[in-house]
Motif scaffolding. Structure first.
Motif, PDB file in Angstrom:
ATOM      1  N   GLN A   1       0.725  -1.170   0.061  1.00 23.72           N
ATOM      2  CA  GLN A   1       0.020   0.023  -0.064  1.00 23.72           C
ATOM      3  C   GLN A   1       0.953   1.197   0.006  1.00 23.72           C
ATOM      4  O   GLN A   1       2.035   1.254   0.772  1.00 23.72           O
ATOM      5  CB  GLN A   1      -0.851  -0.008   1.284  1.00 23.72           C
ATOM      6  CG  GLN A   1      -1.730   1.174   1.517  1.00 23.72           C
ATOM      7  CD  GLN A   1      -2.805   1.031   2.394  1.00 23.72           C
ATOM      8  OE1 GLN A   1      -3.773   0.249   2.588  1.00 23.72           O
ATOM      9  NE2 GLN A   1      -2.706   1.911   3.425  1.00 23.72           N
ATOM     10  N   TYR A  36      -7.239  16.302  -2.128  1.00 26.95           N
ATOM     11  CA  TYR A  36      -7.759  17.286  -1.346  1.00 26.95           C
ATOM     12  C   TYR A  36      -6.830  17.831  -0.261  1.00 26.95           C
ATOM     13  O   TYR A  36      -5.866  17.186   0.158  1.00 26.95           O
ATOM     14  CB  TYR A  36      -9.001  16.691  -0.567  1.00 26.95           C
ATOM     15  CG  TYR A  36     -10.108  15.873  -1.190  1.00 26.95           C
ATOM     16  CD1 TYR A  36      -9.898  14.664  -2.012  1.00 26.95           C
ATOM     17  CD2 TYR A  36     -11.280  16.435  -1.007  1.00 26.95           C
ATOM     18  CE1 TYR A  36     -11.106  14.104  -2.518  1.00 26.95           C
ATOM     19  CE2 TYR A  36     -12.293  15.879  -1.614  1.00 26.95           C
ATOM     20  CZ  TYR A  36     -12.355  14.944  -2.246  1.00 26.95           C
ATOM     21  OH  TYR A  36     -13.412  14.453  -3.138  1.00 26.95           O
ATOM     22  N   TYR A  89      -3.912  18.426   6.258  1.00 21.83           N
ATOM     23  CA  TYR A  89      -3.916  16.933   6.090  1.00 21.83           C
ATOM     24  C   TYR A  89      -4.316  16.997   4.374  1.00 21.83           C
ATOM     25  O   TYR A  89      -4.976  17.704   3.995  1.00 21.83           O
ATOM     26  CB  TYR A  89      -4.810  16.183   6.708  1.00 21.83           C
ATOM     27  CG  TYR A  89      -4.736  16.159   8.170  1.00 21.83           C
ATOM     28  CD1 TYR A  89      -5.256  16.788   9.090  1.00 21.83           C
ATOM     29  CD2 TYR A  89      -3.819  14.875   8.591  1.00 21.83           C
ATOM     30  CE1 TYR A  89      -5.165  16.660  10.521  1.00 21.83           C
ATOM     31  CE2 TYR A  89      -3.557  15.080   9.816  1.00 21.83           C
ATOM     32  CZ  TYR A  89      -4.148  15.576  10.773  1.00 21.83           C
ATOM     33  OH  TYR A  89      -3.933  15.523  12.059  1.00 21.83           O
ATOM     34  N   LEU A  91      -5.284  14.364   1.260  1.00 18.06           N
ATOM     35  CA  LEU A  91      -5.805  13.144   1.004  1.00 18.06           C
ATOM     36  C   LEU A  91      -5.802  12.778  -0.623  1.00 18.06           C
ATOM     37  O   LEU A  91      -6.186  13.705  -1.358  1.00 18.06           O
ATOM     38  CB  LEU A  91      -7.439  13.123   1.205  1.00 18.06           C
ATOM     39  CG  LEU A  91      -8.253  11.917   1.007  1.00 18.06           C
ATOM     40  CD1 LEU A  91      -7.929  10.826   1.718  1.00 18.06           C
ATOM     41  CD2 LEU A  91      -9.610  12.163   1.229  1.00 18.06           C
ATOM     42  N   SER A  95      -7.559   4.561  -6.718  1.00 17.90           N
ATOM     43  CA  SER A  95      -8.495   3.895  -7.482  1.00 17.90           C
ATOM     44  C   SER A  95      -9.977   3.578  -6.389  1.00 17.90           C
ATOM     45  O   SER A  95     -10.326   2.453  -6.298  1.00 17.90           O
ATOM     46  CB  SER A  95      -7.858   2.352  -8.069  1.00 17.90           C
ATOM     47  OG  SER A  95      -6.829   2.527  -8.795  1.00 17.90           O
ATOM     48  N   GLY A  96     -10.322   4.773  -6.030  1.00 14.35           N
ATOM     49  CA  GLY A  96     -11.435   4.478  -5.119  1.00 14.35           C
ATOM     50  C   GLY A  96     -11.294   4.403  -3.660  1.00 14.35           C
ATOM     51  O   GLY A  96     -12.175   4.785  -2.707  1.00 14.35           O
ATOM     52  N   ALA A  97     -10.096   4.267  -3.168  1.00  7.09           N
ATOM     53  CA  ALA A  97      -9.793   3.977  -1.682  1.00  7.09           C
ATOM     54  C   ALA A  97      -8.908   5.289  -1.230  1.00  7.09           C
ATOM     55  O   ALA A  97      -7.944   5.804  -2.053  1.00  7.09           O
ATOM     56  CB  ALA A  97      -9.053   2.759  -1.243  1.00  7.09           C
ATOM     57  N   GLY A  98      -9.442   6.029  -0.390  1.00  2.00           N
ATOM     58  CA  GLY A  98      -8.489   7.314   0.108  1.00  2.00           C
ATOM     59  C   GLY A  98      -7.349   6.965   0.822  1.00  2.00           C
ATOM     60  O   GLY A  98      -7.359   5.747   1.652  1.00  2.00           O
ATOM     61  N   PHE A 100      -4.745   9.343   3.776  1.00  2.00           N
ATOM     62  CA  PHE A 100      -4.533  10.693   4.030  1.00  2.00           C
ATOM     63  C   PHE A 100      -3.002  10.715   4.379  1.00  2.00           C
ATOM     64  O   PHE A 100      -2.297   9.686   4.645  1.00  2.00           O
ATOM     65  CB  PHE A 100      -5.161  10.740   5.570  1.00  2.00           C
ATOM     66  CG  PHE A 100      -6.553  11.413   5.381  1.00  2.00           C
ATOM     67  CD1 PHE A 100      -7.678  10.482   5.714  1.00  2.00           C
ATOM     68  CD2 PHE A 100      -6.921  12.808   5.112  1.00  2.00           C
ATOM     69  CE1 PHE A 100      -9.030  10.742   5.478  1.00  2.00           C
ATOM     70  CE2 PHE A 100      -8.010  13.215   5.301  1.00  2.00           C
ATOM     71  CZ  PHE A 100      -9.083  12.298   5.348  1.00  2.00           C
ATOM     72  N   GLY A 102       0.333  12.247   6.588  1.00  2.00           N
ATOM     73  CA  GLY A 102       0.449  12.253   8.179  1.00  2.00           C
ATOM     74  C   GLY A 102       0.004  13.679   8.787  1.00  2.00           C
ATOM     75  O   GLY A 102       0.061  13.836   9.996  1.00  2.00           O
TER      76      GLY A 102
END
Lengths: 109, 120
Positions: A1, A36, A89, A91, A95-98, A100, A102
């Motif tokens: 990841q 973001y 922060y 973000l 592919s769809g999963a966020g 953040f 640190g």
């Protein structure tokens, strides 16, 4: 990841300019990561400043701007105010999963 | 005025379950993607999961640490999104926020958060 990286802390003088960055261990950050930026002050819920790299909400102060810079997402604060002292922060979307970063603790002094 | 109000937090033992709710007002809820974000005490923000609109199939995505344990659902007739949390672990202790991602008339909003404490 992947890991999303931000500067742990930065400082800026009142009225000064500072750029916060948001990098990805998976490679260059692009508009396809839909970056973001959020601001969070102690004891408060976060507030969304920037979405989709550069877009502001109606409540986002004009002194904040988003961009892509050197393979990273960037948040530039121009004309810092004392009330801008906060945690910031980013973000990124993978592919769809966020994911953040640190967070960056910004001090205005 | 758009408001997101979370509820359902509390103290639960490891292995237990809890369901959080996020009630929305002031926006066309059916047009809003909804996400859950959490923040452990003194730590940064962590993305938990997302549910898209019914027109996009109500598709969900989850962060790796909660996949298979947490389920997000929505009831557009009640303007509410839910986070069902099962098999809770101590490391799930956090303030849980709901948020509307993206931009436009439905995007950018956060609730005030609800605290979930997992402890024996």
């Amino acid at each position: 990841q992947a890991v999303v990286t931000q500067e742990p802390s930065l400082s800026v003088s009142p009225g000064g300019t500072v750029t916060l960055t948001c990098g990805s261990s998976a490679g260059a950050v692009t508009s396809g990561h839909w970056p973001y930026w959020f601001q969070q002050k102690p004891g408060q819920a976060p507030r969304t400043l920037i979405y989709d790299t550069i877009n502001k909400h109606s409540w986002t102060p004009a002194r904040f701007s988003g961009s892509l810079l050197g393979g990273k997402a960037a948040l530039t604060l121009s004309g810092a105010q004392p009330e801008d002292e906060a945690d910031y922060y980013c973000l990124l979307d993978y592919s769809g999963a966020g994911l953040f970063g640190g967070g960056t603790k910004l001090t205005v002094l | 005025e758009v408001q997101l109000v979370e509820s359902g937090g509390g103290l639960v033992e490891p292995g237990g379950s809890l369901r959080l709710s996020c009630a929305a007002s002031g926006l066309t809820f059916g047009d809003a993607w909804m996400t859950w974000v959490r923040q452990a005490p003194g730590k940064g923000l962590e993305w938990v999961g997302l549910i898209k609109t019914k027109t996009l199939g109500g598709t969900t995505d989850y962060a790796a640490p909660v996949k298979g344990r947490f389920t997000i659902s929505r009831d557009d007739s009640e303007n509410t999104v839910y986070l069902q949390m099962n098999s809770l672990k101590i490391e799930d202790t956090a303030v849980y926020y709901c948020r509307t991602p993206r931009g436009g008339p439905t995007g950018g909003y956060w609730g005030q958060g609800t605290l979930v404490t997992v402890s024996s």
